[in-house]
Design a protein around this motif. Structure first.
Motif, PDB file in Angstrom:
ATOM      1  N   GLY A  38     -32.917 -12.800  -0.096  1.00  0.00           N
ATOM      2  CA  GLY A  38     -32.063 -12.452  -1.227  1.00  0.00           C
ATOM      3  C   GLY A  38     -31.210 -11.237  -0.899  1.00  0.00           C
ATOM      4  O   GLY A  38     -30.801 -11.037   0.235  1.00  0.00           O
ATOM      5  N   GLY A  39     -30.943 -10.433  -1.932  1.00  0.00           N
ATOM      6  CA  GLY A  39     -30.158  -9.232  -1.725  1.00  0.00           C
ATOM      7  C   GLY A  39     -28.653  -9.446  -1.755  1.00  0.00           C
ATOM      8  O   GLY A  39     -27.890  -8.563  -1.412  1.00  0.00           O
ATOM      9  N   HIS A  40     -28.230 -10.629  -2.171  1.00  0.00           N
ATOM     10  CA  HIS A  40     -26.798 -10.956  -2.232  1.00  0.00           C
ATOM     11  C   HIS A  40     -26.396 -11.258  -3.670  1.00  0.00           C
ATOM     12  O   HIS A  40     -25.623 -12.183  -3.926  1.00  0.00           O
ATOM     13  N   GLY A  41     -26.944 -10.493  -4.595  1.00  0.00           N
ATOM     14  CA  GLY A  41     -26.660 -10.719  -6.003  1.00  0.00           C
ATOM     15  C   GLY A  41     -27.565 -11.786  -6.578  1.00  0.00           C
ATOM     16  O   GLY A  41     -28.252 -12.510  -5.870  1.00  0.00           O
ATOM     17  N   ARG A  42     -27.575 -11.866  -7.885  1.00  0.00           N
ATOM     18  CA  ARG A  42     -28.406 -12.834  -8.602  1.00  0.00           C
ATOM     19  C   ARG A  42     -27.745 -14.208  -8.590  1.00  0.00           C
ATOM     20  O   ARG A  42     -26.551 -14.323  -8.816  1.00  0.00           O
ATOM     21  N   GLY A  43     -28.532 -15.259  -8.313  1.00  0.00           N
ATOM     22  CA  GLY A  43     -27.973 -16.601  -8.336  1.00  0.00           C
ATOM     23  C   GLY A  43     -28.889 -17.619  -7.709  1.00  0.00           C
ATOM     24  O   GLY A  43     -30.032 -17.328  -7.384  1.00  0.00           O
ATOM     25  N   ASN A  44     -28.351 -18.815  -7.511  1.00  0.00           N
ATOM     26  CA  ASN A  44     -29.163 -19.892  -6.952  1.00  0.00           C
ATOM     27  C   ASN A  44     -28.588 -20.461  -5.657  1.00  0.00           C
ATOM     28  O   ASN A  44     -28.960 -21.547  -5.243  1.00  0.00           O
ATOM     29  N   ARG A  45     -27.677 -19.714  -5.017  1.00  0.00           N
ATOM     30  CA  ARG A  45     -27.228 -20.130  -3.689  1.00  0.00           C
ATOM     31  C   ARG A  45     -28.365 -19.890  -2.690  1.00  0.00           C
ATOM     32  O   ARG A  45     -29.342 -19.222  -2.992  1.00  0.00           O
ATOM     33  N   PHE A  46     -28.207 -20.400  -1.483  1.00  0.00           N
ATOM     34  CA  PHE A  46     -29.254 -20.236  -0.470  1.00  0.00           C
ATOM     35  C   PHE A  46     -29.369 -18.812   0.071  1.00  0.00           C
ATOM     36  O   PHE A  46     -30.326 -18.506   0.767  1.00  0.00           O
ATOM     37  N   ASP A  47     -28.423 -17.943  -0.232  1.00  0.00           N
ATOM     38  CA  ASP A  47     -28.555 -16.544   0.184  1.00  0.00           C
ATOM     39  C   ASP A  47     -28.927 -15.642  -0.991  1.00  0.00           C
ATOM     40  O   ASP A  47     -28.905 -14.430  -0.872  1.00  0.00           O
ATOM     41  N   GLN A  48     -29.295 -16.227  -2.120  1.00  0.00           N
ATOM     42  CA  GLN A  48     -29.586 -15.472  -3.331  1.00  0.00           C
ATOM     43  C   GLN A  48     -30.954 -15.823  -3.911  1.00  0.00           C
ATOM     44  O   GLN A  48     -31.481 -16.911  -3.685  1.00  0.00           O
ATOM     45  N   LEU A  49     -31.486 -14.879  -4.682  1.00  0.00           N
ATOM     46  CA  LEU A  49     -32.667 -15.111  -5.502  1.00  0.00           C
ATOM     47  C   LEU A  49     -32.318 -14.717  -6.933  1.00  0.00           C
ATOM     48  O   LEU A  49     -31.333 -14.001  -7.168  1.00  0.00           O
ATOM     49  N   TRP A  50     -33.154 -15.171  -7.874  1.00  0.00           N
ATOM     50  CA  TRP A  50     -32.942 -14.848  -9.279  1.00  0.00           C
ATOM     51  C   TRP A  50     -34.318 -14.580  -9.881  1.00  0.00           C
ATOM     52  O   TRP A  50     -35.015 -15.481 -10.295  1.00  0.00           O
ATOM     53  N   CYS A  51     -34.700 -13.332  -9.858  1.00  0.00           N
ATOM     54  CA  CYS A  51     -35.990 -12.879 -10.394  1.00  0.00           C
ATOM     55  C   CYS A  51     -37.181 -13.475  -9.629  1.00  0.00           C
ATOM     56  O   CYS A  51     -37.989 -14.221 -10.195  1.00  0.00           O
ATOM     57  N   LEU A  82     -41.342 -17.687  -4.458  1.00  0.00           N
ATOM     58  CA  LEU A  82     -41.291 -18.344  -5.761  1.00  0.00           C
ATOM     59  C   LEU A  82     -40.290 -17.571  -6.608  1.00  0.00           C
ATOM     60  O   LEU A  82     -40.457 -16.376  -6.860  1.00  0.00           O
ATOM     61  N   ASP A  83     -39.248 -18.248  -7.000  1.00  0.00           N
ATOM     62  CA  ASP A  83     -38.117 -17.651  -7.705  1.00  0.00           C
ATOM     63  C   ASP A  83     -38.093 -18.223  -9.121  1.00  0.00           C
ATOM     64  O   ASP A  83     -38.050 -19.443  -9.296  1.00  0.00           O
ATOM     65  N   SER A  84     -38.132 -17.362 -10.145  1.00  0.00           N
ATOM     66  CA  SER A  84     -38.224 -17.837 -11.529  1.00  0.00           C
ATOM     67  C   SER A  84     -36.902 -18.337 -12.088  1.00  0.00           C
ATOM     68  O   SER A  84     -36.873 -18.922 -13.170  1.00  0.00           O
ATOM     69  N   GLN A  85     -35.796 -18.116 -11.366  1.00  0.00           N
ATOM     70  CA  GLN A  85     -34.472 -18.535 -11.830  1.00  0.00           C
ATOM     71  C   GLN A  85     -34.166 -17.988 -13.218  1.00  0.00           C
ATOM     72  O   GLN A  85     -33.551 -18.639 -14.042  1.00  0.00           O
ATOM     73  N   GLY A  86     -34.641 -16.762 -13.499  1.00  0.00           N
ATOM     74  CA  GLY A  86     -34.357 -16.102 -14.768  1.00  0.00           C
ATOM     75  C   GLY A  86     -34.967 -16.791 -15.968  1.00  0.00           C
ATOM     76  O   GLY A  86     -34.479 -16.656 -17.080  1.00  0.00           O
ATOM     77  N   GLY A  87     -36.051 -17.532 -15.779  1.00  0.00           N
ATOM     78  CA  GLY A  87     -36.706 -18.222 -16.873  1.00  0.00           C
ATOM     79  C   GLY A  87     -36.096 -19.572 -17.196  1.00  0.00           C
ATOM     80  O   GLY A  87     -36.558 -20.276 -18.094  1.00  0.00           O
ATOM     81  N   VAL A  88     -35.054 -19.964 -16.475  1.00  0.00           N
ATOM     82  CA  VAL A  88     -34.376 -21.240 -16.723  1.00  0.00           C
ATOM     83  C   VAL A  88     -35.117 -22.389 -16.055  1.00  0.00           C
ATOM     84  O   VAL A  88     -35.051 -23.525 -16.490  1.00  0.00           O
ATOM     85  N   GLY A  89     -35.829 -22.104 -15.007  1.00  0.00           N
ATOM     86  CA  GLY A  89     -36.562 -23.087 -14.214  1.00  0.00           C
ATOM     87  C   GLY A  89     -37.286 -22.316 -13.137  1.00  0.00           C
ATOM     88  O   GLY A  89     -37.550 -21.134 -13.290  1.00  0.00           O
ATOM     89  N   SER A  90     -37.579 -22.955 -12.036  1.00  0.00           N
ATOM     90  CA  SER A  90     -38.157 -22.241 -10.901  1.00  0.00           C
ATOM     91  C   SER A  90     -37.876 -23.022  -9.636  1.00  0.00           C
ATOM     92  O   SER A  90     -37.555 -24.203  -9.674  1.00  0.00           O
ATOM     93  N   ARG A  91     -37.988 -22.316  -8.514  1.00  0.00           N
ATOM     94  CA  ARG A  91     -37.831 -22.962  -7.216  1.00  0.00           C
ATOM     95  C   ARG A  91     -38.624 -22.170  -6.186  1.00  0.00           C
ATOM     96  O   ARG A  91     -38.933 -20.999  -6.385  1.00  0.00           O
ATOM     97  N   VAL A  92     -38.954 -22.838  -5.108  1.00  0.00           N
ATOM     98  CA  VAL A  92     -39.576 -22.189  -3.965  1.00  0.00           C
ATOM     99  C   VAL A  92     -38.583 -22.296  -2.818  1.00  0.00           C
ATOM    100  O   VAL A  92     -38.090 -23.390  -2.519  1.00  0.00           O
ATOM    101  N   THR A  93     -38.271 -21.163  -2.199  1.00  0.00           N
ATOM    102  CA  THR A  93     -37.382 -21.174  -1.043  1.00  0.00           C
ATOM    103  C   THR A  93     -38.155 -20.739   0.186  1.00  0.00           C
ATOM    104  O   THR A  93     -39.136 -20.012   0.099  1.00  0.00           O
ATOM    105  N   ARG A  94     -37.685 -21.197   1.324  1.00  0.00           N
ATOM    106  CA  ARG A  94     -38.324 -20.894   2.602  1.00  0.00           C
ATOM    107  C   ARG A  94     -37.320 -20.118   3.451  1.00  0.00           C
ATOM    108  O   ARG A  94     -36.181 -20.557   3.630  1.00  0.00           O
ATOM    109  N   TRP A  95     -37.727 -18.972   3.959  1.00  0.00           N
ATOM    110  CA  TRP A  95     -36.868 -18.098   4.752  1.00  0.00           C
ATOM    111  C   TRP A  95     -37.483 -17.948   6.139  1.00  0.00           C
ATOM    112  O   TRP A  95     -38.650 -17.599   6.271  1.00  0.00           O
ATOM    113  N   GLY A  96     -36.690 -18.211   7.167  1.00  0.00           N
ATOM    114  CA  GLY A  96     -37.158 -18.040   8.538  1.00  0.00           C
ATOM    115  C   GLY A  96     -37.347 -16.566   8.856  1.00  0.00           C
ATOM    116  O   GLY A  96     -36.893 -15.694   8.125  1.00  0.00           O
ATOM    117  N   PRO A  97     -37.993 -16.268   9.977  1.00  0.00           N
ATOM    118  CA  PRO A  97     -38.290 -14.868  10.328  1.00  0.00           C
ATOM    119  C   PRO A  97     -37.077 -13.938  10.366  1.00  0.00           C
ATOM    120  O   PRO A  97     -37.190 -12.781  10.033  1.00  0.00           O
TER     121      PRO A  97
END
Length: 80
Positions: A30-43, A58-73
């Protein structure tokens, strides 16, 4: 293995890695602002580190839903 701690920084939409004795953390997801792009997280609410260095967030998407993202080393974007 190196004693690092990973923190889901909910309010700043990122995951921060803290090395032992560090005075500042390193943004590793994350660290690229709030959102749901692949370079962003949202809470992000939780993180898990695989022994190979892959980070799962595990990203809560601001309570709108949720997603799990995978980040390489050394990823700048989530893998999926």
């Amino acid at each position: 293995k190196d004693g690092s701690i990973y923190v889901a920084d909910f309010c700043n939409d990122r995951v921060v890695k803290w090395l032992p004795q560090a005075k500042a953390g390193l943004t590793v997801a994350g660290g690229h602002g709030r959102g749901n792009r692949f370079d962003q997280l949202w809470c992000p609410v939780d993180v898990a580190l695989h022994e190979g260095g892959t980070l799962y967030v595990l990203d809560s998407q601001g309570g709108v839903g949720s997603r799990v993202t995978r980040w390489g080393p050394r990823a700048l974007l989530a893998i999926d």
